[in-house]
Design an enzyme around this catalytic site. Structure first.
Site, short mmCIF file in Angstrom:
data_model
loop_
_atom_site.label_atom_id
_atom_site.label_comp_id
_atom_site.label_asym_id
_atom_site.label_seq_id
_atom_site.Cartn_x
_atom_site.Cartn_y
_atom_site.Cartn_z
N CYS A 174 1.97 3.52 23.71
CA CYS A 174 1.60 2.71 22.55
C CYS A 174 2.45 1.44 22.55
CB CYS A 174 1.87 3.52 21.28
SG CYS A 174 1.59 2.58 19.79
N ILE B 30 5.70 13.48 20.89
CA ILE B 30 5.12 14.47 19.96
C ILE B 30 5.92 15.79 19.99
CG2 ILE B 30 2.77 13.54 19.79
CD1 ILE B 30 3.38 16.26 22.27
N ASP B 31 7.17 15.70 20.46
CA ASP B 31 7.99 16.91 20.60
C ASP B 31 8.16 17.66 19.28
OD1 ASP B 31 11.26 15.70 20.01
OD2 ASP B 31 9.43 14.52 19.91
N LEU B 32 8.25 16.92 18.16
CA LEU B 32 8.45 17.60 16.88
C LEU B 32 7.21 18.37 16.45
CD1 LEU B 32 10.37 14.72 15.03
CD2 LEU B 32 11.35 16.84 15.93
N VAL C 268 12.49 2.90 12.45
CA VAL C 268 11.49 3.92 12.79
C VAL C 268 10.94 3.65 14.19
CG1 VAL C 268 9.30 4.99 12.13
CG2 VAL C 268 10.91 4.22 10.36
N ARG D 37 6.49 7.02 21.45
CA ARG D 37 5.91 7.86 20.38
C ARG D 37 5.74 9.29 20.88
NH1 ARG D 37 1.46 4.70 17.05
NH2 ARG D 37 2.02 6.26 15.50
N LYS E 127 -6.23 4.33 5.53
CA LYS E 127 -6.52 4.83 6.88
C LYS E 127 -5.63 6.00 7.23
CE LYS E 127 -4.44 2.90 10.48
NZ LYS E 127 -3.68 3.73 11.45
N ASN E 128 -4.33 5.86 6.96
CA ASN E 128 -3.37 6.88 7.38
C ASN E 128 -3.40 8.13 6.53
OD1 ASN E 128 -2.70 5.30 9.49
ND2 ASN E 128 -0.80 4.53 8.62
N ASP F 28 5.11 -0.09 8.84
CA ASP F 28 3.79 -0.71 8.97
C ASP F 28 3.65 -2.02 8.21
OD1 ASP F 28 2.03 2.50 9.00
OD2 ASP F 28 3.20 1.45 10.52
N ARG G 159 -4.09 7.68 18.40
CA ARG G 159 -3.09 8.76 18.40
C ARG G 159 -3.34 9.78 17.31
NH1 ARG G 159 1.26 7.83 21.02
NH2 ARG G 159 2.29 9.46 19.84
N ARG H 34 -9.11 -1.75 13.77
CA ARG H 34 -8.78 -0.32 13.74
C ARG H 34 -8.24 0.10 12.39
NH1 ARG H 34 -4.95 1.65 18.07
NH2 ARG H 34 -5.43 3.48 16.79
C1 EPZ Z 1 2.33 7.52 11.34
O1 EPZ Z 1 2.44 7.64 12.76
C2 EPZ Z 1 1.36 6.37 11.08
N1 EPZ Z 1 0.09 6.66 11.69
C3 EPZ Z 1 1.92 5.08 11.68
O2 EPZ Z 1 1.06 4.00 11.31
C4 EPZ Z 1 3.28 4.80 11.07
O3 EPZ Z 1 3.85 3.68 11.68
C5 EPZ Z 1 4.21 6.02 11.28
O4 EPZ Z 1 3.60 7.21 10.76
C6 EPZ Z 1 5.55 5.84 10.58
O5 EPZ Z 1 5.39 5.62 9.23
C7 EPZ Z 1 -0.76 7.49 11.03
O6 EPZ Z 1 -0.49 8.01 9.99
C8 EPZ Z 1 -2.08 7.74 11.68
P1 EPZ Z 1 5.92 9.42 13.10
P2 EPZ Z 1 3.16 8.90 13.42
O7 EPZ Z 1 5.65 10.69 13.81
O8 EPZ Z 1 2.97 10.10 12.58
C9 EPZ Z 1 9.54 9.67 16.20
C10 EPZ Z 1 -0.26 2.07 11.59
O9 EPZ Z 1 0.09 0.90 11.85
N2 EPZ Z 1 8.94 10.97 16.58
O10 EPZ Z 1 6.24 9.49 11.65
O11 EPZ Z 1 2.75 8.94 14.83
C11 EPZ Z 1 8.63 8.49 16.55
O12 EPZ Z 1 8.80 8.07 17.86
C12 EPZ Z 1 0.39 3.25 12.34
O13 EPZ Z 1 -1.10 2.36 10.76
C13 EPZ Z 1 9.62 11.78 17.45
O14 EPZ Z 1 10.71 11.44 17.92
O15 EPZ Z 1 4.69 8.43 13.33
C14 EPZ Z 1 9.06 7.46 15.53
O16 EPZ Z 1 10.18 6.79 15.99
C15 EPZ Z 1 1.25 2.81 13.47
N3 EPZ Z 1 9.03 12.96 17.81
C16 EPZ Z 1 9.39 8.30 14.31
O17 EPZ Z 1 9.64 9.62 14.78
C17 EPZ Z 1 7.82 13.36 17.29
O18 EPZ Z 1 7.32 14.45 17.65
C18 EPZ Z 1 8.30 8.34 13.25
O19 EPZ Z 1 7.08 8.65 13.87
C19 EPZ Z 1 7.16 12.52 16.40
C20 EPZ Z 1 7.75 11.32 16.05
#
Ligand code: EPZ
Length: 455
Positions: free
Chosen positions: A117, A124-126, A330, A122, A22-23, A308, A93, A400
């Site tokens: 969530c 999206i600043d990065l 994480v 979560r 999925k991811n 996950d 998301r 999902r």
């Molecule tokens: C992906 O989400 C996956 N989703 C998530 O899987 C997974 O848990 C996550 O990566 C971590 O491995 C998809 O791929 C669709 P991140 P993503 O940005 O990209 C922080 C599932 O169960 N962060 O890597 O949204 C954030 O808060 C889902 O299948 C910032 O601070 O996760 C987190 O603590 C749930 N600023 C960490 O980084 C940002 O701009 C990692 O988040 C972005 C993230």
């Protein structure tokens, strides 16, 4: 709305195939917006999230058709739309992954912020930091990210955050940089296999990306990308979930269509617990030969234990005598499954971003409520191991991210059925309460106080 009724106590055995990831499928689908012509993805799982993203792509001028098996064809026929609607993005998301492709290909994008969530904060600043570094003009307005750029320009950027790298943030910036002018270097990019899969798709489309699978990505921007055919990698999270289903029932299961190289940390931890794993060519066999051992494990960005699988691992360790510690670095608050597992007799105590798990000999079936995708998988696993029936509600969370999980588990001998969430479908044994047909839980007579002595 559906729920699962599970009769626990059956050892799982047999063979089952793992589906596409999925991811990976979601960012791959979004990237098709950046290409000309048709993109054909194979091995795309049939999931609610895939349907939601298909609807989003169609609202952005793409034609999305499902072929036989797991084939999905995406062709862009209208490049005028640029608004990714709140109604679709709030449901999933990963819809936010259209921002980079839209901005790079159409020079403008208006994408709804994803919103809250259950698994924690979560931001999206990065994502925005990376796209701004490529020269995009971005502002937030009325719940939408409004972005504009005539042509993005390559640059050197750092994408690390407080919890390490960002998976979909790296995806968004990587697609945008692929069509930017000049060279982009991303430091602290995510190394997840799903990010590598996206990079491989982009390179097949004509991009020039090196360093995939490492934190440093170098992207030589190109003018145009062209649609190709691509197979989605197997779902390592589904594979890990099925391995833990086998382990929690002390069963013997073979998984096919897996990529063990993507699962090193999971295999290592299960090994440490005493789970016997035999690797084959794109397959692995799980069996239990002796008592399992407690462990300490920490969820971190790849290649460490994925967040996950943290909930499923917690559920498994709840059945392993001794003390285990599960930490999530994480999503530090991703423990909504814990109180539900406690309802089934697990002994779990939260301490900051850790769960202290004291294993019990046996869980008891109960009515439990799913709160998010992986938490629901953990509850299903516990139901498979529990004594008596378990009801898992709100399984729409599960749909999902898992394609017919109950069918795969039944194929392995589990007693699990999907039924309408109605009182009549709750097994008698779980109908406890005033009007319940069965006697309430049996209370041992407590020792009556010796009246004389008290006086
Ligand atoms: C992906 O989400 C996956 N989703 C998530 O899987 C997974 O848990 C996550 O990566 C971590 O491995 C998809 O791929 C669709 P991140 P993503 O940005 O990209 C922080 C599932 O169960 N962060 O890597 O949204 C954030 O808060 C889902 O299948 C910032 O601070 O996760 C987190 O603590 C749930 N600023 C960490 O980084 C940002 O701009 C990692 O988040 C972005 C993230």
């Amino acid at each position: 709305m559906d729920m699962f009724v599970i009769q626990g106590g059956k050892r799982l055995s047999g063979r089952v195939a793992v589906g596409g990831a999925k991811n990976s499928a979601l960012p791959l689908m979004a990237a098709a917006l950046a290409a000309e012509g048709e993109t054909v993805l194979r091995g795309v799982p049939r999931l609610v999230d895939v349907d939601t993203l298909s609807a989003l792509l169609e609202s952005l001028g793409a034609r999305v058709t499902r072929g036989g098996g797991g084939e999905l064809s995406i062709s862009v026929f209208n490049e005028r739309p640029y608004i990714a609607d709140y109604e679709l993005v709030r449901r999933m998301r990963a819809g936010f992954c259209v921002l980079g492709p839209l901005l790079a290909k159409r020079g403008k994008a208006c994408v709804s912020l994803p919103g809250g969530c259950n698994i924690g904060d979560r931001p999206i600043d990065l994502h925005l930091k990376g796209l701004r570094a490529l020269g995009a003009d971005i502002r937030i307005e009325r719940g939408y990210v409004v972005a504009r750029a005539s042509r993005l320009r390559g640059t050197h950027l750092y994408l690390g955050g407080p919890f390490g790298s960002t998976v979909t943030g790296t995806c968004n910036v990587m697609v945008a940089a692929a069509l930017a002018e000049g060279i982009t270097t991303i430091e602290a990019g995510a190394c997840e296999p799903e990010v590598v899969d996206l990079g491989n798709l982009l390179n097949a489309m004509g991009a020039r990306i090196t360093g995939l699978g490492t934190p440093t990505l170098r992207i030589d921007g190109v003018e145009r990308l062209f649609g190709v055919e691509h197979s989605v990698i197997p779902d390592r999270i589904e594979a890990a979930t099925l391995m833990m289903a086998a382990a929690i029932t002390r069963g013997n299961v073979t998984l096919t269509n897996v990529c063990p190289d993507h699962m090193t940390s999971v295999l290592d931890t299960l090994n440490e617990m005493g789970v016997r794993i035999v690797l084959g060519d794109r397959s692995l066999e799980v069996s239990i030969e002796g008592p399992l051992r407690p462990v300490e494990c920490v969820a971190l960005p790849y290649p460490a234990i994925p967040t996950d699988v943290q909930a499923q691992l917690t559920a498994l360790l709840a059945t392993v005598p001794g003390m285990s510690i599960v930490t999530d670095k994480v999503f530090p608050d991703r423990f909504l499954h814990a109180p539900e597992l406690v309802r089934m007799g697990a002994r779990i105590r939260r301490e900051g971003n850790s769960a202290i798990v004291s294993g019990v000999d046996r869980l008891s079936g109960a009515c439990v409520m799913a709160s998010d995708l992986r938490a629901s998988a953990a509850l299903v696993l516990s139901g498979l191991a529990a004594h008596g029936p378990t009801v898992v509600r709100r399984i729409y969370h599960l749909d999902r991210g898992y394609e017919h999980l109950e069918l795969k588990l039944r194929q392995l001998g589990a007693d699990i059925s999907r039924v309408r969430d109605e009182p009549a479908n709750v097994p008698e044994a779980l109908q406890v309460g005033q009007h319940a047909p069965v006697a309430p839980p049996h209370f041992e007579p407590t020792v009556k106080p010796n009246r004389n002595r008290l006086r």
